[in-house]
Design a protein around this motif. Structure first.
Motif, PDB file in Angstrom:
ATOM      1  N   TYR A 112      32.775  46.940 -38.565  1.00 30.42           N
ATOM      2  CA  TYR A 112      31.732  46.598 -37.461  1.00 30.42           C
ATOM      3  C   TYR A 112      32.184  45.524 -36.439  1.00 30.42           C
ATOM      4  CZ  TYR A 112      28.240  49.508 -39.872  1.00 30.42           C
ATOM      5  OH  TYR A 112      27.581  50.437 -40.425  1.00 30.42           O
ATOM      6  N   PHE A 153      31.417  48.401 -30.426  1.00 31.98           N
ATOM      7  CA  PHE A 153      30.006  49.180 -30.355  1.00 31.98           C
ATOM      8  C   PHE A 153      30.647  50.569 -30.215  1.00 31.98           C
ATOM      9  CE2 PHE A 153      27.767  51.539 -26.954  1.00 31.98           C
ATOM     10  CZ  PHE A 153      26.765  52.049 -27.882  1.00 31.98           C
ATOM     11  N   TYR A 171      18.378  45.047 -27.343  1.00 31.34           N
ATOM     12  CA  TYR A 171      19.564  45.943 -27.365  1.00 31.34           C
ATOM     13  C   TYR A 171      19.059  46.860 -26.429  1.00 31.34           C
ATOM     14  CZ  TYR A 171      21.217  42.850 -31.306  1.00 31.34           C
ATOM     15  OH  TYR A 171      21.552  41.843 -32.053  1.00 31.34           O
ATOM     16  N   PHE A 191      23.409  46.966 -36.965  1.00 31.68           N
ATOM     17  CA  PHE A 191      24.128  45.992 -35.863  1.00 31.68           C
ATOM     18  C   PHE A 191      23.986  44.614 -37.054  1.00 31.68           C
ATOM     19  CE2 PHE A 191      19.747  46.123 -34.475  1.00 31.68           C
ATOM     20  CZ  PHE A 191      19.283  44.820 -34.743  1.00 31.68           C
ATOM     21  N   THR A 230      29.043  44.775 -32.728  1.00 33.50           N
ATOM     22  CA  THR A 230      28.849  45.447 -34.046  1.00 33.50           C
ATOM     23  C   THR A 230      27.670  46.431 -33.987  1.00 33.50           C
ATOM     24  OG1 THR A 230      26.834  44.111 -34.646  1.00 33.50           O
ATOM     25  CG2 THR A 230      28.918  42.779 -35.030  1.00 33.50           C
ATOM     26  N   VAL A 231      27.257  46.903 -32.812  1.00 33.51           N
ATOM     27  CA  VAL A 231      26.293  47.760 -32.977  1.00 33.51           C
ATOM     28  C   VAL A 231      26.982  49.240 -33.057  1.00 33.51           C
ATOM     29  CG1 VAL A 231      24.495  48.947 -31.382  1.00 33.51           C
ATOM     30  CG2 VAL A 231      24.997  46.457 -31.240  1.00 33.51           C
TER      31      VAL A 231
END
Length: 255
Positions: A99, A102, A126, A145, A229-230
């Motif tokens: 992660y 994105f 987000y 995330f 990290t999404v």
């Protein structure tokens, strides 16, 4: 650009079903091509889902999704409420290094902001914009995330076209040992919600909002780092991303 790796493990049955589905609809499966990331083939690497192969930075330029009406009814439960429990530690804790960028399997642009003016509370937004030229149905989309720990139930969905409705979630927060952060895993599950609330139209946005307590200067993840990290995994094939929520042990939360 950061290097990152994504797992790729296909079951033969899943691959066969996908090929049959594509053949019936006259759609050729995407040919295997080199991608910007390395694919794991080691069987010891944690397994996610077949759709994981479609995850690319910002999502692919083109994609195919089963028509919305084929998978869901306009005013019914897309999936029945089920709580899952795990026998051991959550497997996402073994996947932290994956992660770092994105990624999505649908064409999205992402922005992350903090709408709170307090140093002691975060209201993270987000926001995901559909940059393709066709609508995307969001029912059973999974969002994963990393963000500051302790959101409790302060998390919600918002659609810019039709901002009213009653989405539910299959949800779990997984604290990361030795940090002030957690992984958040949510599958969007809609009920009593019209089609406009479940769809992401071209150029439109939807938001996932997270409220969490903050303790200044304690080392929790920043907004910018959280954005990287999404992971967004839309339901492309009608499987409702069931494998993901079973794997990570989510619980059903209402509204």
């Amino acid at each position: 650009m950061k290097n990152y790796k994504l797992p790729l493990v296909y079951g033969l049955s899943a691959l066969l079903m996908f090929s049959i589905s594509c053949s019936e609809q006259g759609i050729a499966p995407n040919p295997a091509t080199d991608t910007p990331h390395d694919h794991f083939t080691d069987q010891n690497v944690p397994v996610l889902m077949a759709n994981d192969s479609d995850l690319t930075p910002n999502g692919p330029d083109s994609f195919y999704q089963e028509p919305w009406e084929n998978n869901y009814s306009a005013f019914g439960h897309s999936v029945h409420p089920v709580d899952y429990t795990l026998d051991g530690p959550n497997p996402i804790l073994d996947e932290i290094d994956k992660y770092s960028t994105f990624v999505s399997n649908i064409p999205l642009d992402i922005t992350v902001s903090n709408a709170s003016s307090s140093a002691w509370y975060g209201n993270y937004i987000y926001s995901f914009r559909n940059r393709s030229d066709k609508p995307i149905h969001l029912d059973c989309t999974v969002i994963i995330f990393r963000a500051p720990s302790g959101s409790a139930l302060h998390h919600s969905y918002w659609n810019s076209i039709s901002p009213f409705g009653h989405p539910q979630q299959d949800y779990v927060e997984v604290s990361i040992p030795g940090t002030e952060d957690s992984f958040y895993i949510a599958r969007l599950v809609f009920h009593d919600v019209p089609k406009s609330q479940r769809l992401l139209y071209p150029g439109a946005s939807f938001e996932y909002r997270l409220g969490c307590p903050l303790v200044p200067n304690t080392g929790y993840i920043t907004i910018e780092d959280s954005k990287h990290t999404v992971r967004v995994i839309a339901d492309l094939d009608g499987g409702k991303n069931e494998e993901i929520i079973e794997r990570y042990g989510t619980n059903r939360y209402t509204n």
